[in-house]
Motif scaffolding. Structure first.
Motif, PDB file in Angstrom:
ATOM      1  N   ALA A 115     -36.763-111.822  99.505  1.00 10.68           N
ATOM      2  CA  ALA A 115     -37.667-111.828 100.657  1.00 10.68           C
ATOM      3  C   ALA A 115     -36.901-112.018 101.958  1.00 10.68           C
ATOM      4  CB  ALA A 115     -38.706-112.939 100.485  1.00 10.68           C
ATOM      5  N   ALA A 116     -35.906-112.902 101.937  1.00 10.41           N
ATOM      6  CA  ALA A 116     -35.140-113.164 103.156  1.00 10.41           C
ATOM      7  C   ALA A 116     -34.327-111.944 103.576  1.00 10.41           C
ATOM      8  CB  ALA A 116     -34.228-114.374 102.947  1.00 10.41           C
ATOM      9  N   LEU A 117     -33.646-111.315 102.614  1.00  9.98           N
ATOM     10  CA  LEU A 117     -32.794-110.179 102.959  1.00  9.98           C
ATOM     11  C   LEU A 117     -33.596-108.989 103.479  1.00  9.98           C
ATOM     12  CD1 LEU A 117     -30.113-110.320 100.118  1.00  9.98           C
ATOM     13  CD2 LEU A 117     -29.802-110.832 102.538  1.00  9.98           C
ATOM     14  N   ALA A 118     -34.839-108.906 103.072  1.00 10.40           N
ATOM     15  CA  ALA A 118     -35.693-107.845 103.617  1.00 10.40           C
ATOM     16  C   ALA A 118     -35.913-108.030 105.114  1.00 10.40           C
ATOM     17  CB  ALA A 118     -37.027-107.826 102.881  1.00 10.40           C
ATOM     18  N   MET A 119     -35.704-109.257 105.603  1.00  9.79           N
ATOM     19  CA  MET A 119     -35.880-109.566 107.024  1.00  9.79           C
ATOM     20  C   MET A 119     -34.559-109.517 107.807  1.00  9.79           C
ATOM     21  SD  MET A 119     -39.070-110.428 107.882  1.00  9.79           S
ATOM     22  CE  MET A 119     -38.860-111.592 109.243  1.00  9.79           C
ATOM     23  N   ALA A 120     -33.444-109.363 107.117  1.00 12.49           N
ATOM     24  CA  ALA A 120     -32.152-109.424 107.786  1.00 12.49           C
ATOM     25  C   ALA A 120     -31.950-108.216 108.699  1.00 12.49           C
ATOM     26  CB  ALA A 120     -31.027-109.484 106.760  1.00 12.49           C
ATOM     27  N   GLN A 121     -31.365-108.480 109.857  1.00 11.03           N
ATOM     28  CA  GLN A 121     -30.998-107.373 110.738  1.00 11.03           C
ATOM     29  C   GLN A 121     -29.897-106.532 110.099  1.00 11.03           C
ATOM     30  OE1 GLN A 121     -29.060-108.539 114.375  1.00 11.03           O
ATOM     31  NE2 GLN A 121     -29.695-106.684 115.459  1.00 11.03           N
ATOM     32  N   ARG A 169     -17.143-104.359  97.549  1.00 12.45           N
ATOM     33  CA  ARG A 169     -18.005-103.248  97.140  1.00 12.45           C
ATOM     34  C   ARG A 169     -18.905-103.685  95.984  1.00 12.45           C
ATOM     35  NH1 ARG A 169     -17.548 -99.348  93.282  1.00 12.45           N
ATOM     36  NH2 ARG A 169     -15.480-100.123  92.728  1.00 12.45           N
ATOM     37  N   THR A 170     -18.368-104.498  95.088  1.00 14.29           N
ATOM     38  CA  THR A 170     -19.169-104.996  93.962  1.00 14.29           C
ATOM     39  C   THR A 170     -20.383-105.768  94.454  1.00 14.29           C
ATOM     40  OG1 THR A 170     -17.231-105.117  92.523  1.00 14.29           O
ATOM     41  CG2 THR A 170     -19.134-106.470  91.916  1.00 14.29           C
ATOM     42  N   THR A 171     -20.183-106.662  95.422  1.00 15.06           N
ATOM     43  CA  THR A 171     -21.309-107.433  95.945  1.00 15.06           C
ATOM     44  C   THR A 171     -22.294-106.535  96.669  1.00 15.06           C
ATOM     45  OG1 THR A 171     -19.936-109.415  96.121  1.00 15.06           O
ATOM     46  CG2 THR A 171     -21.947-109.372  97.431  1.00 15.06           C
ATOM     47  N   ALA A 172     -21.798-105.532  97.391  1.00 14.25           N
ATOM     48  CA  ALA A 172     -22.689-104.593  98.064  1.00 14.25           C
ATOM     49  C   ALA A 172     -23.581-103.873  97.050  1.00 14.25           C
ATOM     50  CB  ALA A 172     -21.875-103.582  98.865  1.00 14.25           C
ATOM     51  N   LEU A 173     -22.986-103.389  95.965  1.00 13.29           N
ATOM     52  CA  LEU A 173     -23.766-102.680  94.949  1.00 13.29           C
ATOM     53  C   LEU A 173     -24.729-103.617  94.235  1.00 13.29           C
ATOM     54  CD1 LEU A 173     -20.931-100.442  93.442  1.00 13.29           C
ATOM     55  CD2 LEU A 173     -22.820 -99.705  94.919  1.00 13.29           C
ATOM     56  N   THR A 174     -24.297-104.871  94.018  1.00 11.57           N
ATOM     57  CA  THR A 174     -25.169-105.853  93.366  1.00 11.57           C
ATOM     58  C   THR A 174     -26.396-106.120  94.218  1.00 11.57           C
ATOM     59  OG1 THR A 174     -23.284-106.893  92.271  1.00 11.57           O
ATOM     60  CG2 THR A 174     -25.296-108.204  92.452  1.00 11.57           C
ATOM     61  N   GLY A 184     -32.879-104.146  96.435  1.00 13.74           N
ATOM     62  CA  GLY A 184     -33.417-102.908  96.965  1.00 13.74           C
ATOM     63  C   GLY A 184     -32.979-102.575  98.378  1.00 13.74           C
ATOM     64  N   LEU A 185     -31.869-103.162  98.844  1.00 20.01           N
ATOM     65  CA  LEU A 185     -31.387-102.831 100.177  1.00 20.01           C
ATOM     66  C   LEU A 185     -30.681-101.474 100.161  1.00 20.01           C
ATOM     67  CD1 LEU A 185     -31.921-105.898 100.587  1.00 20.01           C
ATOM     68  CD2 LEU A 185     -29.960-105.899 102.134  1.00 20.01           C
ATOM     69  N   SER A 186     -30.726-100.788 101.270  1.00 19.57           N
ATOM     70  CA  SER A 186     -30.020 -99.517 101.390  1.00 19.57           C
ATOM     71  C   SER A 186     -28.556 -99.769 101.720  1.00 19.57           C
ATOM     72  CB  SER A 186     -30.651 -98.659 102.488  1.00 19.57           C
ATOM     73  OG  SER A 186     -30.449 -99.260 103.755  1.00 19.57           O
ATOM     74  N   ALA A 187     -27.714 -98.799 101.395  1.00 23.59           N
ATOM     75  CA  ALA A 187     -26.294 -98.927 101.689  1.00 23.59           C
ATOM     76  C   ALA A 187     -26.050 -99.061 103.192  1.00 23.59           C
ATOM     77  CB  ALA A 187     -25.536 -97.722 101.138  1.00 23.59           C
ATOM     78  N   SER A 188     -26.888 -98.434 104.000  1.00 23.86           N
ATOM     79  CA  SER A 188     -26.701 -98.482 105.447  1.00 23.86           C
ATOM     80  C   SER A 188     -26.988 -99.859 106.033  1.00 23.86           C
ATOM     81  CB  SER A 188     -27.595 -97.446 106.130  1.00 23.86           C
ATOM     82  OG  SER A 188     -28.963 -97.729 105.881  1.00 23.86           O
ATOM     83  N   ALA A 189     -27.664-100.722 105.276  1.00 19.97           N
ATOM     84  CA  ALA A 189     -27.985-102.071 105.746  1.00 19.97           C
ATOM     85  C   ALA A 189     -26.870-103.071 105.457  1.00 19.97           C
ATOM     86  CB  ALA A 189     -29.278-102.556 105.099  1.00 19.97           C
TER      87      ALA A 189
END
Length: 351
Positions: free
Chosen positions: A119-125, A132-137, A143-148
């Motif tokens: 819920a919090a990350l959905a609000m992140a700017q 890269r592993t953490t980004a993919l995780t 459900g965050l996009s790669a561009s975020a």
């Protein structure tokens, strides 16, 4: 000049990898035209009381609107959605690894933390991660996009090379660095070392002993039960300048973490030219190439013992890995590069 505040749940000089990352980035950001300072919040995060949440909100709300705000993942993922909305300002999250993936949590607690962080990350700017592993995780879990997401891997400092020459019949020094918490797998390391107790080695496990007293007590009891009290030292956390000297006195670095969002200490060990051994978990396969070390299945003391034994019994192989570690480390980013990546995120966020 762009200005930023980095909110953390403990003093900036806390001796863990996440705080080392924060210190180095804050020191280097001014080189990129960004003035930077830390903001300490209550130390109970990511499990704050209602009163501590209120205090965190008061301190975050007081950050001037003309300053960018970054919240460390230990804070950001635990902030309730209504509080994030009430802040009424953009917040960038710095996530080293998802809260719910910490080892040793109950299923209920893990799910609660994951839900809060989702819920919090959905609000992140925007979200900054170390690998890269953490980004993919994060993309997969939340459900965050790669561009975020922006990857800003930790930097390293140019340091002298180890290992030192061994004297005849001198025991090899095995170094481990990490807070004594279940995720670091020190219980597996002790069991592995017990399996090769007939070999000549000494071990130091250096890291904070105040984060999980139960884990520390259990580890001490395990070491005593294996009869290794004279061979495995637990000196606690050590200041960076002293730790740098200890790296130079080591012959190999071993840390069988069950999960790492990056694994800064592996990069530090390779920067000193130490061959490394870890578990093939989290971002470690991304961080440690086969030319620099051995990665084994997590939670398997027998395979870990075999890997350590190979480095003890084969000096030529150990030297080849040491050379590979040193060579690889020369290609790793410096902290100025890490800060430059984050500075670009901050400058884009204020347009």
């Amino acid at each position: 000049m762009t200005a930023v505040v980095l909110a953390l749940p403990a003093p900036i000089d806390t001796l863990t990898g996440g705080y080392a990352y924060a210190r180095k980035v804050l020191e280097a950001l001014p080189e990129h035209g960004v003035s930077a300072q830390a903001l300490q919040l209550p130390e109970s995060f990511p499990r704050p009381s209602e009163a501590e949440l209120g205090e965190a909100y008061r301190r975050l709300k007081a950050v001037p609107r003309d300053m960018a705000l970054i919240a460390d993942g230990l804070v950001f993922g635990a902030l309730p959605l209504p509080m994030l909305k009430a802040l009424g300002r953009p917040v960038i999250a710095l996530v080293h690894h998802p809260l719910g993936l910490e080892h040793g949590l109950s299923t209920e607690e893990a799910q609660s933390l994951l839900a809060s962080e989702r819920a919090a990350l959905a609000m992140a700017q925007h979200v900054i991660v170390p690998s890269r592993t953490t980004a993919l995780t994060i993309q997969s879990l939340f459900g965050l996009s790669a561009s975020a997401i922006t990857i800003a891997p930790p930097g390293i400092e140019p340091v002298p090379r180890a290992p030192r020459p061994l004297e005849p019949n001198e025991p090899l020094k095995i170094l481990s660095v990490g807070s004594i918490i279940p995720r670091k797998g020190f219980d597996i390391l002790v069991d592995a070392l017990a399996l090769i107790a007939d070999r000549a080695w000494e071990s130091s496990i250096i890291g904070a002993t105040d984060l999980d007293p139960n884990s520390v007590a259990a580890l001490r009891k395990q070491i005593a039960a294996r009869g290794l009290e004279s061979r495995i030292a637990l000196p606690g956390a050590i200041q960076p300048d002293r730790l740098a000297q200890i790296y130079l006195q080591a012959d190999m670095f071993v840390l069988p973490s069950r999960y790492e969002g990056y694994g800064m200490v592996f990069a530090e060990a390779m920067a000193h030219g130490l061959p490394v051994i870890g578990a093939a978990a989290g971002a470690l396969p991304e961080v440690v190439p086969s030319s620099a070390g051995l990665l084994v299945p997590k939670d398997d003391p027998y395979v870990l013992a075999g890997a350590i034994l190979r480095l003890i019994d084969d000096p030529g192989f150990r030297r080849r890995l040491a050379d590979g570690a040193w060579d690889h480390a020369q290609k790793l980013p410096r902290w100025k590069e890490t800060a430059g990546i984050i500075a670009n995120v901050l400058k884009r966020s204020q347009r």
